[in-house]
Design a protein around this motif. Structure first.
Motif, PDB file in Angstrom:
ATOM      1  N   GLN A  81       0.836  -1.203   0.000  1.00 38.00           N
ATOM      2  CA  GLN A  81       0.000   0.000   0.000  1.00 38.00           C
ATOM      3  C   GLN A  81       0.875   1.258   0.000  1.00 38.00           C
ATOM      4  N   GLN A  82       1.929   1.240   0.789  1.00 33.46           N
ATOM      5  CA  GLN A  82       2.857   2.375   0.820  1.00 33.46           C
ATOM      6  C   GLN A  82       3.460   2.603  -0.561  1.00 33.46           C
ATOM      7  N   GLN A  83       3.872   1.526  -1.212  1.00 31.50           N
ATOM      8  CA  GLN A  83       4.482   1.652  -2.529  1.00 31.50           C
ATOM      9  C   GLN A  83       3.492   2.193  -3.545  1.00 31.50           C
ATOM     10  N   THR A  84       2.241   1.775  -3.454  1.00 32.94           N
ATOM     11  CA  THR A  84       1.209   2.284  -4.362  1.00 32.94           C
ATOM     12  C   THR A  84       1.060   3.794  -4.206  1.00 32.94           C
ATOM     13  N   ILE A  85       1.007   4.255  -2.983  1.00 36.60           N
ATOM     14  CA  ILE A  85       0.896   5.702  -2.718  1.00 36.60           C
ATOM     15  C   ILE A  85       2.103   6.434  -3.282  1.00 36.60           C
ATOM     16  N   LEU A  86       3.302   5.926  -3.027  1.00 34.93           N
ATOM     17  CA  LEU A  86       4.517   6.566  -3.530  1.00 34.93           C
ATOM     18  C   LEU A  86       4.546   6.597  -5.054  1.00 34.93           C
TER      19      LEU A  86
END
Length: 100
Positions: A81-86
């Motif tokens: 999820q963090q990577q998607t946001i980034l």
């Protein structure tokens, strides 16, 4: 515009849809203490500043006016999820900053 610590706290609280009573309960203080913070008549101690930063998902530097950059903390998201946001942020930067 002149920096106003109390106003910034109030804006952060309202952005989270919290009442002064809600914040007071979470910090284990009285509502009048939170009101004092927001009216600039009481300055929170360091431990309360940290609790407020955690509650409002921001930095102490931002609350104190040291920086005007707001922060987005992703700690409560999974790694994917963090990577998607980034990835989305990077795409937006490329799209909107390429015009400058």
């Amino acid at each position: 515009m002149v920096y106003d610590f109390g106003l910034r706290l109030k804006e952060l609280r309202e952005a989270k849809n919290l009442s002064q009573v809600d914040v007071a309960r979470r910090l284990d203080v009285t509502r009048s203490t939170i009101s004092g913070y927001e009216r600039n008549t009481i300055m929170p101690r360091a431990e309360q500043l940290v609790k407020l930063a955690i509650l409002y998902n921001t930095s102490v530097d931002y609350m104190l006016g040291i920086t005007n950059r707001s922060y987005l903390y992703l700690d409560d998201l999974s790694a994917s999820q963090q990577q998607t946001i980034l990835d989305v942020v990077e795409r937006l930067k490329k799209e909107f900053l390429s015009d400058l």
